[in-house]
Design a protein around this motif. Structure first.
Motif, PDB file in Angstrom:
ATOM      1  N   ARG A 149       9.030 -11.563  -2.208  1.00 56.04           N
ATOM      2  CA  ARG A 149       7.614 -11.827  -1.960  1.00 56.04           C
ATOM      3  C   ARG A 149       7.341 -13.330  -1.977  1.00 56.04           C
ATOM      4  O   ARG A 149       6.592 -13.854  -1.143  1.00 56.04           O
ATOM      5  N   THR A 162       8.360 -14.742   1.211  1.00 55.21           N
ATOM      6  CA  THR A 162       7.389 -14.445   2.266  1.00 55.21           C
ATOM      7  C   THR A 162       6.298 -15.504   2.304  1.00 55.21           C
ATOM      8  O   THR A 162       5.938 -16.022   3.366  1.00 55.21           O
ATOM      9  N   TYR A 163       5.754 -15.847   1.134  1.00 53.41           N
ATOM     10  CA  TYR A 163       4.726 -16.879   1.077  1.00 53.41           C
ATOM     11  C   TYR A 163       5.283 -18.237   1.502  1.00 53.41           C
ATOM     12  O   TYR A 163       4.609 -19.013   2.187  1.00 53.41           O
ATOM     13  N   THR A 197       5.639 -18.328   5.233  1.00 56.06           N
ATOM     14  CA  THR A 197       4.309 -18.380   5.842  1.00 56.06           C
ATOM     15  C   THR A 197       3.734 -19.793   5.758  1.00 56.06           C
ATOM     16  O   THR A 197       3.197 -20.328   6.744  1.00 56.06           O
ATOM     17  N   GLN A 217       2.325 -11.531  10.883  1.00 54.82           N
ATOM     18  CA  GLN A 217       2.533 -10.944   9.557  1.00 54.82           C
ATOM     19  C   GLN A 217       1.244 -10.321   9.039  1.00 54.82           C
ATOM     20  O   GLN A 217       1.219  -9.158   8.618  1.00 54.82           O
ATOM     21  N   TYR A 218       0.160 -11.079   9.079  1.00 58.55           N
ATOM     22  CA  TYR A 218      -1.098 -10.584   8.537  1.00 58.55           C
ATOM     23  C   TYR A 218      -1.730  -9.541   9.452  1.00 58.55           C
ATOM     24  O   TYR A 218      -2.430  -8.633   8.975  1.00 58.55           O
ATOM     25  N   ARG A 257      -9.373  -6.391   5.093  1.00 54.87           N
ATOM     26  CA  ARG A 257      -9.124  -7.821   4.918  1.00 54.87           C
ATOM     27  C   ARG A 257      -9.532  -8.281   3.519  1.00 54.87           C
ATOM     28  O   ARG A 257      -8.813  -9.045   2.863  1.00 54.87           O
ATOM     29  N   LEU A 299      -6.949  -6.867   0.992  1.00 55.42           N
ATOM     30  CA  LEU A 299      -5.654  -7.544   1.090  1.00 55.42           C
ATOM     31  C   LEU A 299      -5.733  -8.971   0.571  1.00 55.42           C
ATOM     32  O   LEU A 299      -4.782  -9.465  -0.052  1.00 55.42           O
ATOM     33  N   SER A 300      -6.857  -9.645   0.817  1.00 56.61           N
ATOM     34  CA  SER A 300      -7.021 -11.014   0.320  1.00 56.61           C
ATOM     35  C   SER A 300      -7.041 -11.031  -1.203  1.00 56.61           C
ATOM     36  O   SER A 300      -6.424 -11.903  -1.835  1.00 56.61           O
ATOM     37  N   ASP A 349      -3.529 -10.403  -2.413  1.00 59.09           N
ATOM     38  CA  ASP A 349      -2.742 -11.630  -2.278  1.00 59.09           C
ATOM     39  C   ASP A 349      -2.963 -12.542  -3.481  1.00 59.09           C
ATOM     40  O   ASP A 349      -2.020 -13.137  -4.016  1.00 59.09           O
ATOM     41  N   VAL A 352      -1.155 -11.189  -6.489  1.00 65.04           N
ATOM     42  CA  VAL A 352       0.292 -11.400  -6.371  1.00 65.04           C
ATOM     43  C   VAL A 352       0.655 -12.836  -6.726  1.00 65.04           C
ATOM     44  O   VAL A 352       1.589 -13.083  -7.502  1.00 65.04           O
ATOM     45  N   LEU A 353      -0.091 -13.796  -6.173  1.00 63.77           N
ATOM     46  CA  LEU A 353       0.199 -15.191  -6.451  1.00 63.77           C
ATOM     47  C   LEU A 353       0.037 -15.507  -7.937  1.00 63.77           C
ATOM     48  O   LEU A 353       0.855 -16.221  -8.522  1.00 63.77           O
TER      49      LEU A 353
END
Length: 231
Positions: free
Chosen positions: A113, A116-117, A120, A141-142, A173, A176-177, A180, A183-184
């Motif tokens: 993961r 992936t970032y 990106t 991707q998005y 959206r 998912l935002s 995200d 996750v970060l």
């Protein structure tokens, strides 16, 4: 040098070697020499299969996109197999099940993961520098993940007799935002103890964008004396 392989198979082998290197040390570890050594081939073979590092990174990004899409599809399919539930509470439960499945994949392979970032971000920097292909990879991707999430939310609403009060792509959206961001944050502190509560909050926040369809279709109550009033 390893035995000769068809071009597609050789590219796949080099791509896997590059991803393993990047998983361990980031995209800075992905050099022609390092990939060749990991795959047991000469640097000339790498140059033959990929014009340069940017083409290899693009191929890596495409592989990660495919992995994310497949993971999302499996996660949402598992959520669809849950027992029949209805109403906004049922909708929340389905969304929470989907989030739990997605999070299990994230915790199982955090380096992937993180990669992936990283790719990106790399692609976006190159887009700003005038490389539209790199930016297109990030967009794709998005786009794919948003499409999966939108389809999942549509089906969740259908199964639970609810309806979204906002356009479903916008709800997807938003969700998912927020995911995200979680996750970060988790990649920074790895505090798994609080994630369960935060996913609960996110599931409720998304479900709050829906209403139960029975409320939309129910006949209005007849006021007292309605017959006399001409109802």
């Amino acid at each position: 040098m390893s035995s000769k392989l068809p071009l597609d198979e050789r590219r796949a082998q080099l791509l896997e070697s590059a991803l393993e290197l990047a998983d361990r040390g980031g995209i800075g570890e992905v050099t022609t020499r390092a990939v060749a050594a990991a795959a047991g081939v000469s640097t000339g073979v790498v140059h033959y299969c990929f014009e340069g590092k940017e083409q290899l990174l693009t191929a890596m990004a495409e592989r990660l996109i495919a992995e994310l899409s497949e993971s999302a599809h499996r996660t949402y399919a598992a959520a669809r197999d849950t027992p029949q539930v209805t109403g906004r509470q049922g909708l929340c439960e389905l969304i929470r099940t989907g989030l739990a499945g997605a999070w299990a994949t994230i915790e199982a392979n955090p380096n992937r993961r993180l990669l992936t970032y990283e790719i990106t971000t790399h692609a976006l920097r190159h887009r700003a520098a005038g490389s539209p292909l790199a930016g297109a990879v990030a967009d794709e991707q998005y786009r794919i993940i948003a499409a999966e999430a939108t389809a999942f939310l549509d089906e969740c609403a259908h199964r639970t007799d609810t309806a979204w009060t906002e356009p479903v792509p916008s709800v997807a959206r938003l969700g998912l935002s927020a995911l995200d961001g979680l996750v970060l944050r988790w990649l920074v502190d790895r505090d798994s103890d609080v994630i369960g509560r935060e996913l609960d909050i996110l599931a409720h926040a998304v479900a709050d964008k829906a209403v139960e369809t029975t409320r939309l279709t129910a006949a209005p109550e007849r006021p007292e004396g309605a017959d006399r009033a001409g109802w």
